[in-house]
Design an enzyme around this catalytic site. Structure first.
Site: not given
Length: 263
Positions: A49, A60
């Site tokens: 990823e 995040d």
């Protein structure tokens, strides 16, 4: 069949679980990042990823936010992220790459142009965290028409009414976010994850990979026991952020991969 489809078919045939590693493209700089990415397959990574740096990464946690900031400050762009993938593909034609990020940089570039360039660079799938299923016509459907997998996130709050909508146009695999909140903020618990994985698999004939909160080889093994695979991001990115050498980062990744593969 994409590289992602091929990889999961092979893993299933071999009776193995997938280990997926997330790194931020360009962190701490392009050259070091490319060296890390090139070393991931030999460290046991089945799917890479590749984070696309963005100025407002709302999903995040601090570790990955800081990685994005470092990458942006080092001059990383969408173009350079594609360049990095292309450079990786010169030596590796089989390891799948999923680009993970936010819609704004893609929209700014132009969806059709981006998809053509991503495909050409060797990207196999996309995870775009701020595009809900209601927006499938924006990117999801064009991406799949271009031959890319579009991978959706399911969470503990994705109830049985919502789940079919989330899974409707998902391909490649389902990314189960094992905790609510931002990345790296808590630990995944296998006892909670197992029933959720079973629930998702009953609704979609796709592998279910679990991420968010996996940070040790033991945890990697425990989650792999109840899912089709495990994703580790913040723990790896944290090592890069601490200035560890590429070899030390990859050695840590190998311990996590070995945990998942020991099941």
């Amino acid at each position: 069949m994409t590289r992602i489809d091929d990889k999961f078919a092979q893993l299933a045939k071999d009776g193995k679980k997938a280990f997926v590693a997330y790194v931020m493209a360009g962190d701490p700089n392009y050259e070091t990042s490319l060296e890390v990415v090139k070393g991931l397959p030999a460290a046991g990574v089945d799917v890479i990823e590749l984070g696309l740096p963005f100025t407002d990464p709302m999903a995040d946690g601090p570790t990955i936010q800081l990685a994005g900031q470092r990458a942006l400050e080092a001059g990383m762009t969408l173009q350079k992220t594609l360049d990095l993938a292309r450079a990786f593909r010169k030596d590796d034609q089989t390891t799948p790459i999923v680009m993970m990020g936010y819609y704004n940089p893609i929209y700014s570039r132009g969806v059709d142009r981006f998809l053509a360039e991503a495909k050409d660079a060797g990207i196999d799938g996309l995870i775009v965290v701020d595009l809900p299923p209601e927006e499938d016509s924006e990117l999801c459907l064009p991406a799949q028409a271009a031959g890319l997998n579009f991978i959706r996130l399911a969470t503990p709050t994705t109830d049985d009414k919502r789940l079919p909508r989330v899974l409707q146009n998902t391909s490649g695999f389902v990314y189960y976010v094992s905790i609510t909140g931002i990345t790296g903020a808590a630990e995944a618990q296998a006892v909670d994850v197992g029933p959720e994985v079973a629930r998702i698999k009953s609704a979609a004939a796709l592998p279910v990979i679990v991420g968010f909160g996996v940070n040790t080889p033991e945890k990697s093994k425990a989650i792999a026991e109840v899912a089709d695979g495990v994703v580790v991001g913040s723990a790896i990115v944290g090592k890069i952020g601490a200035g560890q050498s590429v070899s030390d980062v990859l050695a840590f990744v190998k311990t996590l991969a070995d945990g998942a593969h020991s099941v």
